[in-house]
Scaffold this motif. Structure first.
Motif, PDB file in Angstrom:
ATOM      1  N   SER A 140     -41.821   2.516   7.694  1.00 53.20           N
ATOM      2  CA  SER A 140     -42.110   1.055   7.551  1.00 53.20           C
ATOM      3  C   SER A 140     -43.608   0.939   8.256  1.00 53.20           C
ATOM      4  CB  SER A 140     -41.237   0.069   8.008  1.00 53.20           C
ATOM      5  OG  SER A 140     -40.796   0.219   9.379  1.00 53.20           O
ATOM      6  N   ARG A 141     -44.075   2.126   8.957  1.00 55.99           N
ATOM      7  CA  ARG A 141     -45.318   1.686   9.730  1.00 55.99           C
ATOM      8  C   ARG A 141     -46.196   2.653   9.634  1.00 55.99           C
ATOM      9  NH1 ARG A 141     -44.215   1.903  15.811  1.00 55.99           N
ATOM     10  NH2 ARG A 141     -43.232   3.939  15.224  1.00 55.99           N
ATOM     11  N   GLY A 158     -49.055   6.312  11.928  1.00 54.64           N
ATOM     12  CA  GLY A 158     -47.848   6.256  11.386  1.00 54.64           C
ATOM     13  C   GLY A 158     -46.720   7.125  12.128  1.00 54.64           C
ATOM     14  N   PHE A 159     -45.557   7.267  11.920  1.00 57.62           N
ATOM     15  CA  PHE A 159     -44.654   7.854  12.380  1.00 57.62           C
ATOM     16  C   PHE A 159     -44.510   9.406  11.790  1.00 57.62           C
ATOM     17  CE2 PHE A 159     -40.070   9.316  12.972  1.00 57.62           C
ATOM     18  CZ  PHE A 159     -40.087   9.554  14.450  1.00 57.62           C
ATOM     19  N   MET A 160     -44.961  10.396  11.979  1.00 60.10           N
ATOM     20  CA  MET A 160     -45.124  11.655  11.362  1.00 60.10           C
ATOM     21  C   MET A 160     -44.390  12.650  11.585  1.00 60.10           C
ATOM     22  SD  MET A 160     -47.525  10.689   9.344  1.00 60.10           S
ATOM     23  CE  MET A 160     -47.380  12.187   8.488  1.00 60.10           C
ATOM     24  N   GLU A 219     -46.747  -1.041  16.853  1.00 62.12           N
ATOM     25  CA  GLU A 219     -46.732  -2.382  15.925  1.00 62.12           C
ATOM     26  C   GLU A 219     -46.325  -1.794  14.477  1.00 62.12           C
ATOM     27  OE1 GLU A 219     -46.358  -5.143  16.918  1.00 62.12           O
ATOM     28  OE2 GLU A 219     -46.737  -4.760  18.952  1.00 62.12           O
ATOM     29  N   SER A 220     -46.390  -2.559  13.615  1.00 62.08           N
ATOM     30  CA  SER A 220     -45.788  -2.219  12.000  1.00 62.08           C
ATOM     31  C   SER A 220     -47.233  -2.383  11.283  1.00 62.08           C
ATOM     32  CB  SER A 220     -44.812  -2.759  11.680  1.00 62.08           C
ATOM     33  OG  SER A 220     -43.665  -2.471  12.115  1.00 62.08           O
ATOM     34  N   ASP A 221     -48.196  -2.762  11.775  1.00 61.58           N
ATOM     35  CA  ASP A 221     -49.398  -3.306  10.799  1.00 61.58           C
ATOM     36  C   ASP A 221     -50.533  -1.990  10.698  1.00 61.58           C
ATOM     37  OD1 ASP A 221     -50.296  -3.398  13.145  1.00 61.58           O
ATOM     38  OD2 ASP A 221     -51.528  -5.187  13.099  1.00 61.58           O
TER      39      ASP A 221
END
Length: 808
Positions: free
Chosen positions: A352-353, A392-394, A457-459
């Motif tokens: 989601s990020r 992002g989370f990669m 954060e997620s934005d």
């Protein structure tokens, strides 16, 4: 602001021009029944001046010097007419023209003329600063396709182009991923990608390829030349893909169009266009806004495209032009899926990020000069100033997001180049011959910053916590090229082409690979320079006016890439003698038309891809093992590509008040296999060597078939299309059982259907609607090892769209 400023300057120039008109030639072009002919080309022979007739067949040419001229009027399906005239200073003259219908020849324009279905054709033997004779080529006419152009739907756009494989993981339509003949669709990087004839990529060799694709609503046609394009454009194995944008309307001072699309998942797209011709000036501009939530969870896109083009006839012999294109994107990436997640629900997302952003600015200057009636010169200068940003989370998709700091990766591209082309026609063997030659300079710099510690954060936030990146690399590629190609016509039926391209590449790399225990790990600066030549030959033999055999042989190469020179770890070793991949393309085919109801192009191809680069394990004298990147092997792609389109109503009944039906088939059988490719594995400190000979090349389906039918009645038409694509492997080892991270494993075969329709309501309004993926097939075309995955990248399920078009 740049866009608005350009429009203000354009308005001022047009206002000034309107005051200074010198003379006027006007008239009307009709057929033998006195009916007006729209869209006829009206040119002043031996000059760069020309217009088109409007809806009433009328034309106007303004502000050109007094003198003796020859007016040349032409349109596909009619005989070309030349009419001499003289005009004085500030004189107004009227010349009405009657064109006679005649059967057009294959060499002039190849198209299935039956009842206006013109979506697929071939390029003429010689066009402006292009030699196309003897080459496998296609021209996709976007205005004639029933397709979801607002979303750049690739499988519909390339539906009639045989052998095009597509990565369908970007439902936003922002980035195009296509290839042919067993090559990788990754960012279309095996094609030399251009727009209006100039490069739009951030690297002179196209690796990485463009993250930019123009909106298909403004693209007039897509020109594709397979591997034989390497002499005139670039040495890529895939060939040329050139997006030709809609040109300024030459039949009116001002025209405007607005296309507004609504669809599934919050889709909204508004495309707005203006253009026209006034005296020596013509202009065009568009703006597109497109946004939507995407088909999957955690999907979102918001894009803005703007473009301005202005052309000025400085004299009867000199035309100047300026173009400016800008794009900005905001895209949320749902990430990949494991095989279990895909089977459970392919719309789900565990990321989601993850965000992606590509600001892209492309300016271009051009000039065209007529040296003599037989010789003309073209010059283009262009640049790309762009970014590629991701956060992002990669980690592997089978690892849950821990909602800690994200990874930030950023590329900054600065590219500029220039290309000069000369076209000269001369007579030999009592036939007109054509020589094309050119010079090219391209300088591309990439400032790569990776492995930055981002926010939690997620934005879409590309800020880095400590203001620094663990990986900081600088790349620079400089390319000089010169080419010459000639068409030798021996008689009306037989021609040969021959050409040579000289290439020089200079590559430089330096920087920091990583940081270990607080200590920067620096790379040894790498500089490589090489010069080599590419040869190309071709032939055509015409069987009458409407069919021909064609064949070509053309060498190609893929240079050592920046990724090839960047080791994953400082312990890895790059072969100091690492060579560019080399090879060639060969085609032999038969194409043409029968009457106005049957159009075809069938061919055999052979693509040899040698010196492929890979990594093997090797042992040091002390027994330690390191990875060694070097040239390891060869692959061969060969097969059959065929396209046929048939209109049975015209064939059997000639005309019908109940409408017309066009049936088409685009078929490709591709055998892309490794002939020799050594790989190694390490177990318990022991190196095992094996060879991938006989394995299928990754991302290369053996079957690429698309079938369809278009029904048309008056101003209404509807197209159904079926895509039938065979299975493929995601890695060179041809792994069938997927791994836990879903980065390798089989990519299953699939079938997907699309249905689209359009209705031209009056002259100014158009309605379009359709259903993509009619049966809601759940499938995927890609397993990603990194961004935008990792893991399975699902294609979109069933979606709907509706477009309202207004023209003023």
């Amino acid at each position: 602001m740049r866009f608005i400023y350009s429009l203000l300057v354009l308005g001022l120039l047009l206002s000034t021009e309107a005051i200074a008109q010198k003379n006027l030639l006007r008239g009307k072009v009709t057929d033998e029944n006195n009916l007006p002919i729209q869209g006829a080309s009206v040119l002043l022979g031996g000059t760069v001046r020309g217009v088109q007739t409007d809806l009433e067949g009328k034309y106007e040419l303004k502000d050109f010097p007094a003198g003796e001229y020859k007016l040349v009027i032409s349109l596909v399906g009619f005989g070309t007419l030349e009419k001499g005239f003289s005009i004085g200073e500030k004189e107004t003259k009227t010349l009405d023209i009657i064109l006679q219908e005649e059967e057009f020849q294959l060499a002039e324009f190849r198209v299935s003329a039956s009842r206006g279905i013109l979506s697929q054709s071939n390029m003429p033997e010689v066009s402006d600063f292009q030699i196309n004779a003897g080459k496998k080529n296609e021209v996709i006419k976007l205005a004639e396709i029933n397709a979801n152009l607002a979303m750049n739907n690739s499988r519909q756009i390339f539906g009639r182009t045989p052998g095009i494989s597509i990565w369908e993981n970007d439902g936003s339509g922002i980035q195009l991923g296509v290839a042919s003949r067993g090559l990788s669709p990754n960012r279309s990087w095996e094609f030399n990608v251009r727009m209006n004839g100039y490069d739009i990529t951030p690297d002179p060799m196209g690796y990485p390829e463009a993250y930019f694709t123009p909106p298909m609503e403004v693209v007039e046609e897509i020109q594709i030349i397979r591997g034989a394009s390497s002499l005139q454009y670039g040495p890529q194995f895939g060939g040329l893909m050139n997006f030709v944008l809609r040109k300024p309307d030459k039949s009116t001072r001002f025209t405007a169009e607005s296309l507004n699309t609504f669809g599934s998942n919050g889709l909204f797209s508004s495309f707005n266009y203006v253009g026209g011709t006034e005296g020596k000036w013509n202009y065009t501009a568009y703006y597109q806004k497109r946004r939507g939530d995407g088909w999957r969870e955690n999907g979102f896109f918001n894009t803005d495209h703007a473009h301005v083009e202005v052309n000025y006839a400085a004299s009867n012999r000199l035309k100047l032009g300026y173009e400016m294109t800008y794009m900005t994107t905001e895209t949320q990436q749902p990430g990949g899926l494991t095989d279990a997640q895909f089977e459970e629900n392919s719309q789900q997302s565990s990321r989601s990020r993850n965000w992606f952003n590509t600001p892209w600015f492309i300016p271009s200057l051009s000039a065209e000069y007529l040296i003599s009636p037989n010789t003309k010169l073209s010059w283009k200068a262009f640049g790309t100033f762009a970014e590629r940003n991701s956060v992002g989370f990669m980690r592997p998709i089978n690892q849950e997001d821990d909602f800690g700091n994200r990874q930030v990766d950023r590329d900054f591209y600065t590219t500029y180049g220039s290309e000069l082309r000369l076209q000269h026609n001369y007579e030999l063997f009592s036939q007109e011959q054509t020589l094309m030659s050119g010079l090219r300079y391209f300088n591309g710099t990439i400032d790569r910053k990776q492995l930055g510690t981002g926010t939690t954060e997620s934005d879409m936030d590309f800020s880095v916590a400590d203001g620094d990146y663990r990986r900081k690399l600088d790349y620079n590629n400089i390319n000089f090229a010169a080419f010459a190609e000639n068409v030798f016509r021996f008689n009306e039926n037989l021609l040969f082409t021959a050409g040579l391209r000289l290439e020089n590449i200079q590559s430089n790399m330096e920087g920091q690979l990583n940081v270990s225990n607080g200590t920067p790990q620096l790379l040894n600066p790498e500089t490589r320079s090489r010069t080599f030549a590419l040869l190309g030959l071709g032939a055509e033999y015409h069987l009458g006016k409407n069919t021909e055999f064609y064949s070509n042989f053309s060498q190609a190469y893929r240079p050592v890439l920046i990724s090839d020179l960047t080791p994953p770890a400082t312990t890895d070793v790059i072969d100091q003698n690492l060579q560019d991949a080399r090879g060639y393309n060969f085609d032999f085919g038969y194409r043409g038309k029968i009457g106005t109801y049957f159009n075809f192009d069938v061919s055999y191809f052979f693509l040899n891809y040698d010196n492929r680069i890979g990594t093997i394990a090797q042992a040091n004298p002390d027994g330690s093992i390191y990875n060694f990147r070097t040239n390891l092997g060869r692959s061969v792609s060969q097969g059959f590509e065929g396209y046929v389109e048939f209109d049975p109503i015209t064939a059997f009944f000639e005309s019908s008040r109940f409408g017309y039906l066009h049936l088409f088939a685009s078929v490709a059988l591709v055998d892309a296999t490794y002939r020799d490719f050594e790989v190694t594995s390490v177990s318990n400190g022991e190196i095992t060597v094996r060879n991938l000979e006989g394995n299928q090349v990754e991302n290369a389906p053996k079957r690429i078939n698309r079938f369809g039918a278009t029904y048309s009645l008056g101003k209404f038409s509807m197209t159904w299309q079926l895509s039938d694509i065979g299975e493929a492997f995601s890695d060179a080892s041809n792994t069938v059982t997927p791994n836990a991270a879903a980065t390798v494993g089989l990519i299953p075969a699939y079938q997907v259907q699309d249905l689209s329709a359009s209705w031209k309501v009056w002259k100014q309004h158009t309605l379009k609607a359709g259903v993509n993926n009619l049966t809601d097939e759940r499938y995927f075309t890609r397993r990603a090892g990194g961004y935008p995955g990792p893991g399975i990248m699902p294609a979109d399920g069933r979606t709907f769209y509706f477009t309202l078009g207004l023209k003023f």
